[in-house]
Design a protein around this motif. Structure first.
Motif, PDB file in Angstrom:
ATOM      1  N   GLY A 227       4.121  -3.615  -5.194  1.00  0.00           N
ATOM      2  CA  GLY A 227       4.402  -3.424  -6.608  1.00  0.00           C
ATOM      3  C   GLY A 227       5.608  -4.235  -7.033  1.00  0.00           C
ATOM      4  N   LYS A 228       5.867  -4.208  -8.313  1.00  0.00           N
ATOM      5  CA  LYS A 228       7.045  -4.880  -8.872  1.00  0.00           C
ATOM      6  C   LYS A 228       7.831  -3.862  -9.673  1.00  0.00           C
ATOM      7  CE  LYS A 228       4.959  -9.395  -9.036  1.00  0.00           C
ATOM      8  NZ  LYS A 228       4.698 -10.608  -9.742  1.00  0.00           N
TER       9      LYS A 228
ATOM     10  N   ASN B 193       7.920  -0.006  -8.854  1.00  0.00           N
ATOM     11  CA  ASN B 193       6.942   0.184  -7.788  1.00  0.00           C
ATOM     12  C   ASN B 193       7.181  -0.725  -6.588  1.00  0.00           C
ATOM     13  OD1 ASN B 193       5.516   2.150  -9.235  1.00  0.00           O
ATOM     14  ND2 ASN B 193       4.437   0.576 -10.390  1.00  0.00           N
TER      15      ASN B 193
END
Length: 101
Positions: free
Chosen positions: A36-37, A40
């Motif tokens: 995730g980024k 996340n």
């Protein structure tokens, strides 16, 4: 879906007062989820602290053998799965492994 998380190499002094012996190990983690980024994204500091804790407990003599390296991988995987189950770590890969004496 599996993804791979590359971590910067870990370098540890191997209890040598003259600091002439060290371990340098690169580690990638196979995750059972997509990376995730933002919020996340994997908590890199917590991952590194967990890995350093396991590396710090390792004995140099054990790391010089193939059996010792296999045990280290198993110990790392177990620690990461126990302490950070939400990261879904499924595999630990050594991208480099060098003991300099």
């Amino acid at each position: 879906m599996q993804s791979t998380l590359h971590l910067e190499a870990f370098v540890l002094n191997l209890a040598d007062p003259g600091q002439r012996s060290y371990l340098r190990v690169g580690i990638d983690l196979g995750l059972g989820r997509e990376l995730g980024k933002g919020e996340n994204a994997p908590p890199i500091a917590q991952l590194r602290d967990t890995i350093l804790g396991v590396l710090g407990e390792s004995r140099v003599e054990d790391l010089l053998t193939e059996k010792g390296k296999i045990k280290l991988k198993e110990d790392l995987l177990h620690a990461l799965q126990q302490r950070m189950p939400e990261q879904a770590v499924e595999e630990v890969y050594f991208t480099e492994f060098l003991i300099q004496r």
